[in-house]
Design a protein around this motif. Structure first.
Motif, PDB file in Angstrom:
ATOM      1  N   PHE A 102      29.620  30.143   0.501  1.00 30.99           N
ATOM      2  CA  PHE A 102      28.416  30.694   1.130  1.00 30.99           C
ATOM      3  C   PHE A 102      27.165  30.289   0.351  1.00 30.99           C
ATOM      4  CE2 PHE A 102      25.150  33.902   1.524  1.00 30.99           C
ATOM      5  CZ  PHE A 102      25.059  34.062   2.898  1.00 30.99           C
ATOM      6  N   LEU A 103      26.156  29.822   1.079  1.00 26.76           N
ATOM      7  CA  LEU A 103      24.851  29.525   0.491  1.00 26.76           C
ATOM      8  C   LEU A 103      23.761  30.036   1.438  1.00 26.76           C
ATOM      9  CD1 LEU A 103      25.342  25.810  -0.635  1.00 26.76           C
ATOM     10  CD2 LEU A 103      25.191  27.810  -2.115  1.00 26.76           C
ATOM     11  N   TRP A 104      22.801  30.751   0.897  1.00 27.85           N
ATOM     12  CA  TRP A 104      21.697  31.236   1.719  1.00 27.85           C
ATOM     13  C   TRP A 104      20.914  30.079   2.316  1.00 27.85           C
ATOM     14  CZ3 TRP A 104      21.416  36.026   3.370  1.00 27.85           C
ATOM     15  CH2 TRP A 104      22.033  37.035   2.634  1.00 27.85           C
ATOM     16  N   SER A 105      20.785  29.000   1.553  1.00 28.40           N
ATOM     17  CA  SER A 105      20.021  27.851   2.043  1.00 28.40           C
ATOM     18  C   SER A 105      20.657  27.241   3.292  1.00 28.40           C
ATOM     19  CB  SER A 105      19.883  26.791   0.949  1.00 28.40           C
ATOM     20  OG  SER A 105      21.151  26.315   0.550  1.00 28.40           O
ATOM     21  N   ASP A 106      21.979  27.353   3.434  1.00 33.55           N
ATOM     22  CA  ASP A 106      22.640  26.835   4.630  1.00 33.55           C
ATOM     23  C   ASP A 106      22.167  27.564   5.883  1.00 33.55           C
ATOM     24  OD1 ASP A 106      24.003  25.049   3.081  1.00 33.55           O
ATOM     25  OD2 ASP A 106      25.953  26.024   3.278  1.00 33.55           O
ATOM     26  N   LEU A 107      21.897  28.853   5.765  1.00 36.83           N
ATOM     27  CA  LEU A 107      21.415  29.616   6.918  1.00 36.83           C
ATOM     28  C   LEU A 107      20.060  29.092   7.394  1.00 36.83           C
ATOM     29  CD1 LEU A 107      22.432  33.229   5.814  1.00 36.83           C
ATOM     30  CD2 LEU A 107      23.678  31.662   7.321  1.00 36.83           C
ATOM     31  N   VAL A 108      19.218  28.694   6.443  1.00 38.90           N
ATOM     32  CA  VAL A 108      17.924  28.099   6.802  1.00 38.90           C
ATOM     33  C   VAL A 108      18.149  26.747   7.484  1.00 38.90           C
ATOM     34  CG1 VAL A 108      15.734  27.222   5.898  1.00 38.90           C
ATOM     35  CG2 VAL A 108      16.732  29.311   4.935  1.00 38.90           C
ATOM     36  N   CYS A 109      19.048  25.933   6.912  1.00 35.14           N
ATOM     37  CA  CYS A 109      19.352  24.626   7.511  1.00 35.14           C
ATOM     38  C   CYS A 109      19.893  24.780   8.924  1.00 35.14           C
ATOM     39  CB  CYS A 109      20.366  23.872   6.656  1.00 35.14           C
ATOM     40  SG  CYS A 109      19.722  23.324   5.073  1.00 35.14           S
ATOM     41  N   TYR A 110      20.787  25.728   9.129  1.00 36.22           N
ATOM     42  CA  TYR A 110      21.359  25.938  10.459  1.00 36.22           C
ATOM     43  C   TYR A 110      20.275  26.354  11.448  1.00 36.22           C
ATOM     44  CZ  TYR A 110      25.815  26.014   7.938  1.00 36.22           C
ATOM     45  OH  TYR A 110      26.877  25.711   7.143  1.00 36.22           O
ATOM     46  N   SER A 111      19.387  27.207  11.009  1.00 30.98           N
ATOM     47  CA  SER A 111      18.290  27.640  11.882  1.00 30.98           C
ATOM     48  C   SER A 111      17.401  26.458  12.256  1.00 30.98           C
ATOM     49  CB  SER A 111      17.459  28.722  11.188  1.00 30.98           C
ATOM     50  OG  SER A 111      18.248  29.872  10.974  1.00 30.98           O
ATOM     51  N   MET A 112      17.135  25.578  11.296  1.00 30.57           N
ATOM     52  CA  MET A 112      16.305  24.403  11.567  1.00 30.57           C
ATOM     53  C   MET A 112      17.013  23.424  12.507  1.00 30.57           C
ATOM     54  SD  MET A 112      13.361  24.739   9.731  1.00 30.57           S
ATOM     55  CE  MET A 112      13.345  25.894  11.035  1.00 30.57           C
ATOM     56  N   GLY A 113      18.314  23.251  12.331  1.00 25.76           N
ATOM     57  CA  GLY A 113      19.073  22.358  13.201  1.00 25.76           C
ATOM     58  C   GLY A 113      19.116  22.854  14.635  1.00 25.76           C
ATOM     59  N   VAL A 114      19.358  24.141  14.805  1.00 23.59           N
ATOM     60  CA  VAL A 114      19.389  24.723  16.153  1.00 23.59           C
ATOM     61  C   VAL A 114      17.992  24.674  16.772  1.00 23.59           C
ATOM     62  CG1 VAL A 114      19.756  26.860  17.462  1.00 23.59           C
ATOM     63  CG2 VAL A 114      21.426  26.147  15.734  1.00 23.59           C
ATOM     64  N   LEU A 115      16.980  24.967  15.988  1.00 22.13           N
ATOM     65  CA  LEU A 115      15.605  24.902  16.488  1.00 22.13           C
ATOM     66  C   LEU A 115      15.251  23.478  16.926  1.00 22.13           C
ATOM     67  CD1 LEU A 115      12.874  26.285  17.003  1.00 22.13           C
ATOM     68  CD2 LEU A 115      12.276  25.756  14.629  1.00 22.13           C
TER      69      LEU A 115
END
Length: 128
Positions: A102-115
């Motif tokens: 788990f990495l918090w930064s991955d959640l930001v990356c996923y949000s950017m990819g979906v956006l």
């Protein structure tokens, strides 16, 4: 009702997959921030395209919400480190799909990819 063009989505899926794999393979030659975050961002974008292909009649918001929820679910599942699940993660495909930790930064990356997928799709050039 708008229907997604499957031929375009297959090209988007294949291109995104290749870019994501290339971002890992060529990481030593990329700027550090791209090497660190591009793969995860592209992974989420790939999930967006796949869901759009599988659910052609869904709205862009439905696809984005489902892709975002799936990506976050996978990341949160990394907090669970059962031996059987880690055995799946130890395979190449399992590691690419499920990740490792788990990495918090991955959640930001996923949000950017979906956006990114949502905004590209809303440009209406991807619709029939």
């Amino acid at each position: 009702m708008r229907i997604r063009r499957w031929s375009i989505y297959l090209v988007l899926i294949f291109s995104t997959l290749l870019l994501g794999l290339a971002s890992r393979k060529f990481a030593p030659w990329l700027p550090s921030w791209i090497a660190a975050y591009a793969g995860d961002t592209l992974w989420a974008l790939l999930i967006f395209w796949l869901i759009g292909l599988l659910r052609p009649s869904w709205s862009s918001k439905q696809v984005a919400a489902t892709a975002w929820g799936f990506a976050f679910g996978i990341e949160i599942s990394q907090l669970y480190q059962a031996p059987w699940l880690n055995a799946i993660r130890a395979t190449t495909l399992g590691g690419l799909v499920l990740g490792y930790s788990f990495l918090w930064s991955d959640l930001v990356c996923y949000s950017m990819g979906v956006l990114a997928g949502y905004l590209l799709e809303k440009s209406k050039r991807l619709w029939q």
